[in-house]
Design a protein around this motif. Structure first.
Motif, PDB file in Angstrom:
ATOM      1  N   THR A   1       0.833  -1.202   0.000  1.00  0.00           N
ATOM      2  CA  THR A   1       0.000   0.000   0.000  1.00  0.00           C
ATOM      3  C   THR A   1       0.868   1.253   0.000  1.00  0.00           C
ATOM      4  OG1 THR A   1      -0.105   0.170   2.396  1.00  0.00           O
ATOM      5  CG2 THR A   1      -1.788  -1.208   1.306  1.00  0.00           C
ATOM      6  N   GLU A   2       0.246   2.391  -0.201  1.00  0.00           N
ATOM      7  CA  GLU A   2       0.951   3.677  -0.131  1.00  0.00           C
ATOM      8  C   GLU A   2       1.589   3.883   1.236  1.00  0.00           C
ATOM      9  OE1 GLU A   2       1.941   6.250  -2.099  1.00  0.00           O
ATOM     10  OE2 GLU A   2       1.314   5.029  -3.781  1.00  0.00           O
ATOM     11  N   GLY A   3       1.027   3.272   2.273  1.00  0.00           N
ATOM     12  CA  GLY A   3       1.574   3.364   3.625  1.00  0.00           C
ATOM     13  C   GLY A   3       2.612   2.291   3.918  1.00  0.00           C
ATOM     14  N   ASP A   4       3.113   1.609   2.866  1.00  0.00           N
ATOM     15  CA  ASP A   4       4.120   0.548   2.961  1.00  0.00           C
ATOM     16  C   ASP A   4       3.653  -0.690   3.713  1.00  0.00           C
ATOM     17  OD1 ASP A   4       6.135   1.678   1.386  1.00  0.00           O
ATOM     18  OD2 ASP A   4       6.831   2.913   3.060  1.00  0.00           O
ATOM     19  N   GLN A   5       2.350  -0.906   3.790  1.00  0.00           N
ATOM     20  CA  GLN A   5       1.824  -2.127   4.409  1.00  0.00           C
ATOM     21  C   GLN A   5       1.772  -3.213   3.343  1.00  0.00           C
ATOM     22  OE1 GLN A   5      -2.241  -1.850   5.753  1.00  0.00           O
ATOM     23  NE2 GLN A   5      -2.132  -3.800   6.836  1.00  0.00           N
ATOM     24  N   ARG A   6       2.320  -4.377   3.671  1.00  0.00           N
ATOM     25  CA  ARG A   6       2.288  -5.524   2.754  1.00  0.00           C
ATOM     26  C   ARG A   6       1.106  -6.409   3.152  1.00  0.00           C
ATOM     27  NH1 ARG A   6       6.612  -9.279   0.122  1.00  0.00           N
ATOM     28  NH2 ARG A   6       5.483 -11.249   0.107  1.00  0.00           N
TER      29      ARG A   6
ATOM     30  N   LYS B   1       1.363   1.098  -4.004  1.00  0.00           N
ATOM     31  CA  LYS B   1       2.662   1.367  -4.624  1.00  0.00           C
ATOM     32  C   LYS B   1       2.948   0.295  -5.673  1.00  0.00           C
ATOM     33  CE  LYS B   1       5.154   3.741  -0.976  1.00  0.00           C
ATOM     34  NZ  LYS B   1       6.315   3.709  -0.081  1.00  0.00           N
TER      35      LYS B   1
ATOM     36  N   GLU C   1      -4.096   3.914  -4.248  1.00  0.00           N
ATOM     37  CA  GLU C   1      -3.928   3.344  -2.907  1.00  0.00           C
ATOM     38  C   GLU C   1      -2.743   2.392  -2.791  1.00  0.00           C
ATOM     39  OE1 GLU C   1      -8.347   2.869  -1.205  1.00  0.00           O
ATOM     40  OE2 GLU C   1      -8.030   1.881  -3.144  1.00  0.00           O
TER      41      GLU C   1
END
Length: 184
Positions: free
Chosen positions: A32-37, A69, A67
């Motif tokens: 995600t854009e928040g670096d959540q995998r 990356k 939303e």
């Protein structure tokens, strides 16, 4: 009674078709854009410009390119850039080659029920190729029409590659090879 029997037979015969029409999910993950995998089963819906992820707890979440990356679907890497998804064709230290798999240009942006604008994306259409020379830079659309001039400029410090472009032994049909040569 005969009509009811015929209807029942028809429903039974169509049941396998309904099962086979279910969309196929593939194993993968999103970043995600928040670096959540997030790992799960991914259902690509490139025609709709979205990606649906079924999480391990069986909840479903739909992601737009804004939303995410990146994501990996069945071992193939994709990135999100400028409101669209792009398939990774080849990467290297100098440049990466991508192919556009969605075209969200002109999609409506809503604020409640009101349309407040339209999504803008890169020029070009689904299936076109793009070169990214550095992270954060814009993607350059590569077409048959601009291939020669673009790569002559890109290869300007390598006379061997310039001659291959000029004598057409390296052209648009060898786009991946051209990018690989540039990266070496």
């Amino acid at each position: 009674m005969k009509r009811m029997f015929q209807a029942l037979c028809l429903m039974i015969s169509l049941f396998p078709l309904a099962l086979s029409a279910q969309p196929e999910t593939k194993k993968g993950f999103v970043v995600t854009e928040g670096d959540q995998r997030i790992e799960g089963q991914l259902l690509e819906s490139f025609k709709k410009g979205k990606l649906v992820v079924t999480m391990p707890d069986n909840t479903r979440k739909t992601f737009s390119p804004a939303e995410l990356k990146s994501f990996t679907l069945d071992g193939v890497n994709y990135v999100s850039h400028s409101n669209d998804f792009y398939k990774e064709i080849t990467t290297g230290t100098k440049a990466q080659l991508y192919q556009k798999v969605t075209d969200n240009r002109g999609e409506k942006i809503y604020n409640g029920p009101e349309i407040v604008g339209y999504i803008t994306t890169t020029p070009g259409k689904r299936g076109d190729y793009y070169l990214l020379q550095s992270p954060g830079a814009s993607m350059d659309l590569i077409t048959k029409k601009n291939f020669r001039d673009y790569f002559l400029k890109l290869f300007s410090n390598n006379e061997s590659l310039v001659s291959k472009i000029k004598d057409k032994s390296l052209d648009y049909d060898q786009l991946k090879e051209a990018v690989d040569l540039y990266n070496n």
